[in-house]
Structure formats: C-alpha cells, structure tokens
Design an enzyme around this catalytic site. Sequence first.
Site, PDB file in Angstrom:
ATOM      1  N   PRO A 173       0.789  -1.225   0.000  1.00  0.00           N
ATOM      2  CA  PRO A 173       0.000   0.000   0.000  1.00  0.00           C
ATOM      3  C   PRO A 173       0.826   1.282   0.000  1.00  0.00           C
ATOM      4  CG  PRO A 173      -0.094  -1.072   2.144  1.00  0.00           C
ATOM      5  CD  PRO A 173       0.551  -2.048   1.198  1.00  0.00           C
ATOM      6  N   ASN A 174       0.314   2.230  -0.748  1.00  0.00           N
ATOM      7  CA  ASN A 174       0.837   3.599  -0.850  1.00  0.00           C
ATOM      8  C   ASN A 174       2.127   3.710  -1.659  1.00  0.00           C
ATOM      9  OD1 ASN A 174      -1.252   4.795   0.821  1.00  0.00           O
ATOM     10  ND2 ASN A 174      -0.306   3.685   2.511  1.00  0.00           N
ATOM     11  N   ARG A 196       5.091  11.068  -2.436  1.00  0.00           N
ATOM     12  CA  ARG A 196       4.839  10.654  -1.051  1.00  0.00           C
ATOM     13  C   ARG A 196       6.090  10.876  -0.189  1.00  0.00           C
ATOM     14  NH1 ARG A 196       4.714   4.448   1.159  1.00  0.00           N
ATOM     15  NH2 ARG A 196       4.058   4.975   3.270  1.00  0.00           N
ATOM     16  N   TYR A 229      11.227   8.793   1.179  1.00  0.00           N
ATOM     17  CA  TYR A 229      11.181   7.765   0.141  1.00  0.00           C
ATOM     18  C   TYR A 229      11.820   8.164  -1.186  1.00  0.00           C
ATOM     19  CZ  TYR A 229       7.901   5.647   3.413  1.00  0.00           C
ATOM     20  OH  TYR A 229       7.320   5.104   4.534  1.00  0.00           O
ATOM     21  N   ASN A 234       8.158  -5.659  -1.072  1.00  0.00           N
ATOM     22  CA  ASN A 234       8.049  -4.482  -0.212  1.00  0.00           C
ATOM     23  C   ASN A 234       6.589  -4.435   0.229  1.00  0.00           C
ATOM     24  OD1 ASN A 234       7.989  -2.113   1.160  1.00  0.00           O
ATOM     25  ND2 ASN A 234       8.977  -0.878  -0.427  1.00  0.00           N
ATOM     26  N   ALA A 267       3.285  -0.909   4.700  1.00  0.00           N
ATOM     27  CA  ALA A 267       2.733  -0.928   6.065  1.00  0.00           C
ATOM     28  C   ALA A 267       2.289  -2.328   6.505  1.00  0.00           C
ATOM     29  CB  ALA A 267       1.568   0.046   6.167  1.00  0.00           C
ATOM     30  N   HIS A 282      12.792  -2.744   1.877  1.00  0.00           N
ATOM     31  CA  HIS A 282      12.222  -1.430   2.199  1.00  0.00           C
ATOM     32  C   HIS A 282      13.124  -0.350   1.631  1.00  0.00           C
ATOM     33  CE1 HIS A 282       9.412  -3.307   4.931  1.00  0.00           C
ATOM     34  NE2 HIS A 282      10.420  -4.024   5.383  1.00  0.00           N
ATOM     35  N   ARG A 342      13.407   4.470  12.274  1.00  0.00           N
ATOM     36  CA  ARG A 342      12.169   5.258  12.254  1.00  0.00           C
ATOM     37  C   ARG A 342      11.312   4.945  13.495  1.00  0.00           C
ATOM     38  NH1 ARG A 342       9.453   4.762   6.610  1.00  0.00           N
ATOM     39  NH2 ARG A 342       8.320   6.569   7.450  1.00  0.00           N
TER      40      ARG A 342
HETATM   41  C1  DQA Z   1       8.354   0.999   3.605  1.00  0.00           C
HETATM   42  C2  DQA Z   1       8.472   1.177   5.129  1.00  0.00           C
HETATM   43  C3  DQA Z   1       7.139   0.931   5.814  1.00  0.00           C
HETATM   44  O1  DQA Z   1       7.262   1.109   7.217  1.00  0.00           O
HETATM   45  C4  DQA Z   1       6.105   1.913   5.296  1.00  0.00           C
HETATM   46  O2  DQA Z   1       4.836   1.631   5.867  1.00  0.00           O
HETATM   47  C5  DQA Z   1       6.024   1.959   3.808  1.00  0.00           C
HETATM   48  C6  DQA Z   1       7.248   1.866   3.035  1.00  0.00           C
HETATM   49  C7  DQA Z   1       9.665   1.344   2.886  1.00  0.00           C
HETATM   50  O3  DQA Z   1       9.808   0.937   1.734  1.00  0.00           O
HETATM   51  O4  DQA Z   1      10.523   2.045   3.441  1.00  0.00           O
HETATM   52  O5  DQA Z   1       4.958   2.164   3.250  1.00  0.00           O
HETATM   53  O6  DQA Z   1       8.072  -0.378   3.343  1.00  0.00           O
END
Ligand code: DQA
Length: 146
Positions: free
Chosen positions: A9-10, A17, A22, A73, A76, A99, A106
């Site tokens: 997700p995302n 983002r 990132y 990856n 979340a 990741h 973090r």
């Molecule tokens: C992530 C790290 C996760 O904690 C976060 O929720 C993401 C991206 C990363 O690629 O750094 O969405 O997987």
Amino acid sequence: MKVLFLNGPNLNLLGTREPGVYGRDTLADIEAQVRERAAELGVEIDFRQSNAEGQLVDWLQAAREGIDCVVLNAAAYTHTSVALRDAIAATGVPTIEIHLSNVHARESFRHRSLIAPVCRGIIAGFGKDSYRLGLEAAVRLGQASA
Ligand code: DQA
C-alpha cells in the site's frame, strides 16, 4: 529464472509521497531501473503493486507456479499482516523483504516485521537501490539452489 516484485500500500504514490523519506523516484522509475538490471542479469521479472492485502495474498499464492523468488516491499502490511506472513510460509517460495527506508531508524512501530521470520533475508534503507539489491540477492539465491 523469474523474480516477482510485489509492492504494498501507498507505494503507488512514490515520487510525491514523503520525498524526504522515500525519494523522488516514482514506482515506474524504480521498475524501469529494476528491468534494466534484470536484462543485464538475464532474469525475467514481473513487477506489481496493490493497496489491497488480499490481492497481495493472491499473488503470493500464485507465485507457486513459475516464480523462483519473490522480492516483497509489503509497506505498512510488513508491520501488521499475519495473512501475508502465512501466505509466504504456506507457499514456500523464497521471499526477500525489502524497504526503501531504514525502518529501524524510524518510529518504533516500524521496528517489528511480521514477515521477516518467514523471509530469506531483509534489505532496508538503500532507497531505490533496495530494489536492485533485492534482485541481486534473488539471483544469488537462485544460483545457490541450482
Ligand atoms: C516501507 C516502510 C514501511 O514502514 C512503510 O509503511 C512503507 C514503506 C519502505 O519501503 O521504506 O509504506 O516499506
């Protein structure tokens, strides 16, 4: 050899983002870089993203047919998903957790990965290079098991 990249997700929002965390590359930019390296290595890749946990479970299950390694990856869902963990354990397809960010530097809720115990290894904190390193690790695993 065929490697499946799965993105949770995302990650479709990469580029805009939280660029300080990132980076400014989009997921399509990252996919293009992975495809370039895969061509050099002579590896076939499939590259997918979904915001839906169940879709990721379905793709992990389908990986039993014809996929040598998954580079995941889970975003979340890394920190929450028993379903993804169980899917990886159930299929037995070697899976590498990746990741972009160094999750251990973090928030504390990112320090726990539910999928790590069923993955072959973890790559985190190298930005988009985590994907290339994931591919190279997948190739090494493939060579080791050949
Ligand atoms: C992530 C790290 C996760 O904690 C976060 O929720 C993401 C991206 C990363 O690629 O750094 O969405 O997987």
